[in-house]
Design an enzyme around this catalytic site. Structure first.
Site, PDB file in Angstrom:
ATOM      1  N   ARG A  56       8.756 -23.893   5.279  1.00  0.00           N
ATOM      2  CA  ARG A  56       7.429 -23.342   5.145  1.00  0.00           C
ATOM      3  C   ARG A  56       7.355 -22.374   6.390  1.00  0.00           C
ATOM      4  O   ARG A  56       6.145 -21.314   6.373  1.00  0.00           O
ATOM      5  CB  ARG A  56       5.986 -23.517   4.607  1.00  0.00           C
ATOM      6  N   TYR A 107      -3.573  -0.549  -7.837  1.00  0.00           N
ATOM      7  CA  TYR A 107      -2.666  -0.312  -8.766  1.00  0.00           C
ATOM      8  C   TYR A 107      -3.357  -1.929  -9.663  1.00  0.00           C
ATOM      9  O   TYR A 107      -4.256  -2.733  -8.980  1.00  0.00           O
ATOM     10  CB  TYR A 107      -1.595  -1.808  -7.094  1.00  0.00           C
ATOM     11  N   ASP A 178      -1.711  -0.058   1.361  1.00  0.00           N
ATOM     12  CA  ASP A 178      -1.047  -0.506   0.335  1.00  0.00           C
ATOM     13  C   ASP A 178       0.088   0.832   0.859  1.00  0.00           C
ATOM     14  O   ASP A 178      -0.064   1.601   0.222  1.00  0.00           O
ATOM     15  CB  ASP A 178      -1.862  -1.325  -0.940  1.00  0.00           C
ATOM     16  N   LYS A 203      10.216  -3.063  -4.219  1.00  0.00           N
ATOM     17  CA  LYS A 203       9.431  -1.139  -4.751  1.00  0.00           C
ATOM     18  C   LYS A 203      10.680  -0.676  -4.344  1.00  0.00           C
ATOM     19  O   LYS A 203      11.789  -1.230  -4.435  1.00  0.00           O
ATOM     20  CB  LYS A 203       8.225  -0.935  -5.168  1.00  0.00           C
TER      21      LYS A 203
HETATM   22  C1  LIG Z   1       4.272  -3.561  -7.418  1.00  0.00           C
HETATM   23  C2  LIG Z   1       2.644  -3.164  -6.670  1.00  0.00           C
HETATM   24  C3  LIG Z   1       2.083  -4.294  -6.038  1.00  0.00           C
HETATM   25  C4  LIG Z   1       1.634  -6.213  -6.556  1.00  0.00           C
HETATM   26  O1  LIG Z   1       3.018  -5.700  -5.812  1.00  0.00           O
HETATM   27  P1  LIG Z   1       4.174  -7.558  -6.790  1.00  0.00           P
HETATM   28  O2  LIG Z   1       5.320  -7.273  -5.911  1.00  0.00           O
HETATM   29  O3  LIG Z   1       4.710  -6.989  -8.342  1.00  0.00           O
HETATM   30  O4  LIG Z   1       3.082  -8.308  -6.496  1.00  0.00           O
HETATM   31  C5  LIG Z   1       1.139  -4.258  -5.313  1.00  0.00           C
HETATM   32  N1  LIG Z   1       0.584  -2.495  -4.552  1.00  0.00           N
HETATM   33  C6  LIG Z   1       2.238  -1.438  -5.414  1.00  0.00           C
HETATM   34  C7  LIG Z   1       1.556   0.123  -5.110  1.00  0.00           C
HETATM   35  C8  LIG Z   1       2.604  -2.225  -5.728  1.00  0.00           C
HETATM   36  O5  LIG Z   1       2.985  -0.870  -7.005  1.00  0.00           O
END
Ligand SMILES: *Cc1c(COP(=O)(O)O)cnc(C)c1O
Length: 368
Positions: A56, A107, A178, A203
């Site tokens: 961890r 998001y 983000d 993504k």
């Molecule tokens: C998908 C997404 C998230 C969340 O990510 P996960 O990997 O699904 O937990 C956060 N911010 C944005 C802009 C996203 O597209």
């Protein structure tokens, strides 16, 4: 006879360009008979007496991924189990009762976390129109943390990152971006003074719609230590196989983003002249495009069911093109039009993509 000197890999932090960094960062030293890539280390624990100790706390596969993404963003990276694991760990920096400023069109998972924390009395949230720089700057005055996405999801609005960062720092607030939509190839927020970058590596970073992962990057060593401590304590760690897959995906990030962006730009110009489309939203870079259909929710639902190549699916940033009517989700803000379809443009042939999308749009105008 002495062995010839083994050349060590060049430092990715030097003068190398992003495409080279994406390929070489986080690789092992060039040692004969050793693999070019970091192997998947499957270990819950390590023999005592070294630096790693327990699974961890550390894993060599994480380190390779973190070195690569950190080099691209210009900071030190920490890998997480998912994007939302990274989001929650960063939001946990806010002291009890602190105020978080965030875009109204964030998001949905981030908005749900903020609402949940607020409902439990942990934080106060102020949602803002991220394009109104003066209003955002005013909201920053008593903030503990300013969170933004730029472009926003799925409205694709852009924020003035340097101006908002300056206002937030003047108020003593942390600034978090983000950067999932833009990727470090199109936008490097740390260079604008932002404290923390967050990614859903699910993504573009991994890029093949087959892994969930997240990451946090910061150039502040103290913040890095705090966030690493939170990851150890809260336990939101990624699996080593997922991390290896994400790193494998990251090696082609620049090629995928370049191709997807070129496809998106071409599709935007064709979509703008189609009679079924009342509005095309595209920030001018990246490969996410939102279209608002003249026929509203019904037309949008029809569109998502009448394409064959484009897959009706949530998520984004994979090699394959996907589309989705965002308001099908209850948590999507009601200021997002019912007829908005978000397109995640992939790396297929653009004429094939247009042929499929075009026929589905044509049927909305002239049903057969
Ligand atoms: C998908 C997404 C998230 C969340 O990510 P996960 O990997 O699904 O937990 C956060 N911010 C944005 C802009 C996203 O597209």
């Amino acid at each position: 006879m002495s062995e010839p000197a083994v050349p060590s890999p060049p430092s990715p932090s030097g003068q190398l360009r992003p495409a080279t960094v994406a390929v070489i960062a986080g690789r092992p030293a060039h040692v004969p008979d050793e693999p070019l890539n970091v192997p998947i280390t499957m270990a819950a624990t390590y023999v005592a007496g070294g630096d790693l100790e327990y699974g961890r706390y550390a894993n060599p596969t994480w380190t390779a991924f973190e070195d690569a993404l950190g080099a691209l963003e210009g900071g030190r990276c920490l890998a997480f189990a998912s994007g939302l694991a990274a989001v929650s760990t960063v939001l946990d920096l806010v002291a009890q009762g602190g105020k978080v400023v965030a875009p109204a069109h964030s998001y949905t998972g981030t908005l749900l976390q903020l609402a949940d924390l607020e409902a439990r009395g942990r934080i106060v949230t102020q949602l803002v129109d991220i394009t109104d720089t003066a209003a955002v700057a005013a909201a920053c005055e008593d903030a503990a943390l300013v969170w933004f996405e730029s472009p926003t999801n799925p409205a694709l609005e852009l924020a003035d990152i340097p101006a908002i960062t300056a206002a937030a720092h003047a108020a003593g607030a942390y600034v978090v971006v983000d950067n999932t939509f833009a990727t470090p190839l199109l936008q490097r927020p740390l260079a604008d003074g932002v404290d923390v970058v967050v990614h859903s590596a699910t993504k573009y970073i991994s890029g093949h719609s087959d892994v969930l992962m997240g990451a946090v990057v910061t150039s502040d060593d103290d913040l890095h230590a705090v966030l690493k401590g939170r990851r150890e304590l809260l336990g939101a760690i990624p699996g080593s196989f997922e991390t290896w897959l994400a790193l494998r995906g990251l090696r082609t990030l620049h090629v995928r983003v370049e191709r997807a962006q070129a496809n998106a730009a071409e599709l935007v110009s064709r979509l703008r002249t189609h009679g079924a489309v009342s509005e095309v939203r595209y920030p001018g870079f990246g490969a996410i495009v939102s279209v608002v259909l003249a026929g509203g929710a019904i037309a949008a639902d029809l569109l998502t069911h009448q394409t064959r190549l484009w897959v009706h699916a949530t998520s984004l940033g994979g090699v394959e093109s996907t589309l989705e009517r965002r308001r099908r989700w209850k948590a999507e803000p009601t200021t997002i039009p019912e007829g908005l379809v978000r397109l995640s443009v992939g790396i297929e042939d653009v004429d094939d993509l247009w042929a499929d999308l075009g026929q589905a749009l044509d049927r909305l105008v002239d049903p057969v």
